[in-house]
Write a protein that holds these residues in place. Sequence first.
Motif, PDB file in Angstrom:
ATOM      1  N   GLY A  51       0.393  -1.290   0.269  1.00  0.00           N
ATOM      2  CA  GLY A  51       0.102   0.072   0.152  1.00  0.00           C
ATOM      3  C   GLY A  51       0.799   1.080   0.038  1.00  0.00           C
ATOM      4  O   GLY A  51       2.145   1.228   0.064  1.00  0.00           O
ATOM      5  N   SER A  52       0.749   2.396   0.100  1.00  0.00           N
ATOM      6  CA  SER A  52       0.257   3.933  -0.298  1.00  0.00           C
ATOM      7  C   SER A  52       1.727   3.881   1.480  1.00  0.00           C
ATOM      8  O   SER A  52       0.547   2.992   2.401  1.00  0.00           O
ATOM      9  CB  SER A  52      -0.468   4.740   0.016  1.00  0.00           C
ATOM     10  N   LYS A  53       1.788   5.169   1.630  1.00  0.00           N
ATOM     11  CA  LYS A  53       2.038   5.627   2.799  1.00  0.00           C
ATOM     12  C   LYS A  53       0.954   5.107   3.857  1.00  0.00           C
ATOM     13  O   LYS A  53       0.736   5.091   5.613  1.00  0.00           O
ATOM     14  CB  LYS A  53       3.292   6.313   2.718  1.00  0.00           C
ATOM     15  N   ILE A  54       0.141   6.285   3.306  1.00  0.00           N
ATOM     16  CA  ILE A  54      -1.452   6.609   4.325  1.00  0.00           C
ATOM     17  C   ILE A  54      -2.142   4.885   4.069  1.00  0.00           C
ATOM     18  O   ILE A  54      -2.747   4.927   5.821  1.00  0.00           O
ATOM     19  CB  ILE A  54      -1.498   7.328   3.370  1.00  0.00           C
ATOM     20  N   GLU A  55      -2.010   4.251   3.834  1.00  0.00           N
ATOM     21  CA  GLU A  55      -2.771   2.594   4.110  1.00  0.00           C
ATOM     22  C   GLU A  55      -1.483   2.210   4.547  1.00  0.00           C
ATOM     23  O   GLU A  55      -2.824   1.795   5.005  1.00  0.00           O
ATOM     24  CB  GLU A  55      -2.719   1.955   1.639  1.00  0.00           C
ATOM     25  N   ILE A  56      -0.654   2.124   4.820  1.00  0.00           N
ATOM     26  CA  ILE A  56       0.004   1.721   5.289  1.00  0.00           C
ATOM     27  C   ILE A  56       0.027   2.138   6.834  1.00  0.00           C
ATOM     28  O   ILE A  56      -0.165   1.465   7.476  1.00  0.00           O
ATOM     29  CB  ILE A  56       1.962   1.096   5.681  1.00  0.00           C
ATOM     30  N   ALA A  57       0.000   2.994   7.147  1.00  0.00           N
ATOM     31  CA  ALA A  57      -0.354   3.577   8.311  1.00  0.00           C
ATOM     32  C   ALA A  57      -1.603   4.016   9.226  1.00  0.00           C
ATOM     33  O   ALA A  57      -1.746   3.399  10.207  1.00  0.00           O
ATOM     34  CB  ALA A  57      -0.368   5.355   8.175  1.00  0.00           C
ATOM     35  N   LYS A  58      -2.748   3.289   8.159  1.00  0.00           N
ATOM     36  CA  LYS A  58      -4.254   3.268   8.876  1.00  0.00           C
ATOM     37  C   LYS A  58      -3.946   1.664   9.017  1.00  0.00           C
ATOM     38  O   LYS A  58      -4.792   1.853   9.975  1.00  0.00           O
ATOM     39  CB  LYS A  58      -4.691   3.311   7.381  1.00  0.00           C
ATOM     40  N   GLN A  59      -3.177   0.704   7.824  1.00  0.00           N
ATOM     41  CA  GLN A  59      -3.313  -0.581   8.659  1.00  0.00           C
ATOM     42  C   GLN A  59      -2.142  -1.276   9.986  1.00  0.00           C
ATOM     43  O   GLN A  59      -3.395  -1.680  11.101  1.00  0.00           O
ATOM     44  CB  GLN A  59      -2.469  -1.104   7.730  1.00  0.00           C
ATOM     45  N   ILE A  60      -1.727  -0.316  10.255  1.00  0.00           N
ATOM     46  CA  ILE A  60      -1.173  -0.187  11.695  1.00  0.00           C
ATOM     47  C   ILE A  60      -1.662   0.885  12.956  1.00  0.00           C
ATOM     48  O   ILE A  60      -1.616  -0.567  13.554  1.00  0.00           O
ATOM     49  CB  ILE A  60       0.416   0.332  11.321  1.00  0.00           C
ATOM     50  N   GLY A  61      -2.378   1.670  12.745  1.00  0.00           N
ATOM     51  CA  GLY A  61      -3.245   1.753  13.545  1.00  0.00           C
ATOM     52  C   GLY A  61      -4.334   1.318  14.020  1.00  0.00           C
ATOM     53  O   GLY A  61      -4.657   1.716  15.300  1.00  0.00           O
TER      54      GLY A  61
END
Length: 368
Positions: A338-348
């Motif tokens: 995913g993109s930076k934002i997509e990966i951040a959402k996955q982590i959070g």
Amino acid sequence: MSRVSDRLSMIDLFAGCGGMTVGFHSEGFRPVLSVEWDLAAAATYAANFGESHTRWGDIALVREDEIPQAEVIIGGPPCQGFSNLGSKDVDDPRNKLWKEYLRFVVTAQPQVFVIENVERFSRTSEFQLLFNEADHGIIKDYELSSGVLLAADYGVAQRRPRTIVIGSRIGSIPLPLPTHAKVPTGDLLPWETVRSRIGSVDEHPATTELPDATTEYFGERIKGEFKGTDIHFGRQPTARSLERYDHIPPGGGRFNLPDHLLSRCWREKKTGTTDVMGRMRWDAPSLTIRTEFFKPEKGQYLHPQWDPVDPARRVNRVITHYEASLLQDFPKDYLWCGSKIEIAKQIGNAVPSGLAAAIARHLKDYLR
């Protein structure tokens, strides 16, 4: 660890990028089906656990004849409508998705199921409706136990409260007892710390970008796969932001800023939002890692390194995606899509895998 054929089978619903599966898999459980509607998250899950049993799409479109039997079902129905940061809208359609979860329970007939959600879920009408279904509804064969667990009490370096519901048709199963404590006594261990998770990570990321790579899952091209340190990238804060960061000690936040560095909204709001523009502490768990951990104005996300005397020994940046993933207890070699934002959402959005592992370890004693 037991042979694959001997492992307890499990289904992960609303699986996200696989936080709960990481924990259960580490305790010997074998995923036979996962369902996730977000493409990037489903691709991350498939990259780590295999595409063959991963279903990308709307959970309501999974037919009963496509649902295998399993000994355990786990999952966290979307919580935006319940979250303190969400709309708190009782009519939010996402709040009804736990009913889809129960459809899987009725079909797969697991011995045990686990629902996790935000702390607020335990105080909603939907939570009471869930218990009504166990009292005289479609899951009346299951006994429910519930409570709010703090991830730090189970070996996670993060103070993250989650509502946990355990449903069992093999006798009542209580919630697992804490293994750690802020002030340990008896057999309890001390809380894990930020240092224990990210203390050895390079303080100065070499890049601000993800590698240029794409992969294919479910017939779609998507960014990735990225290995752990591939997501250890920095940002490019403004000079004003760097000046703000420099004033904030470990455990501090916006109240440590001089007036000339305060935004208008902070200047006018004298109380509340105490963790924004906050800096972590090395020797304590972090606060909750949310989906926008890369924005210091959203919480206590500044790197913990700060020297009161020597400015050269201060790390004035937010934690990286890689550091956030480690604070969520993802393995160092986990793969991401995913993109930076997509990966951040996955982590959070993920369940800390250490908390999931503690629950899985607890359940094994009853499932045996």
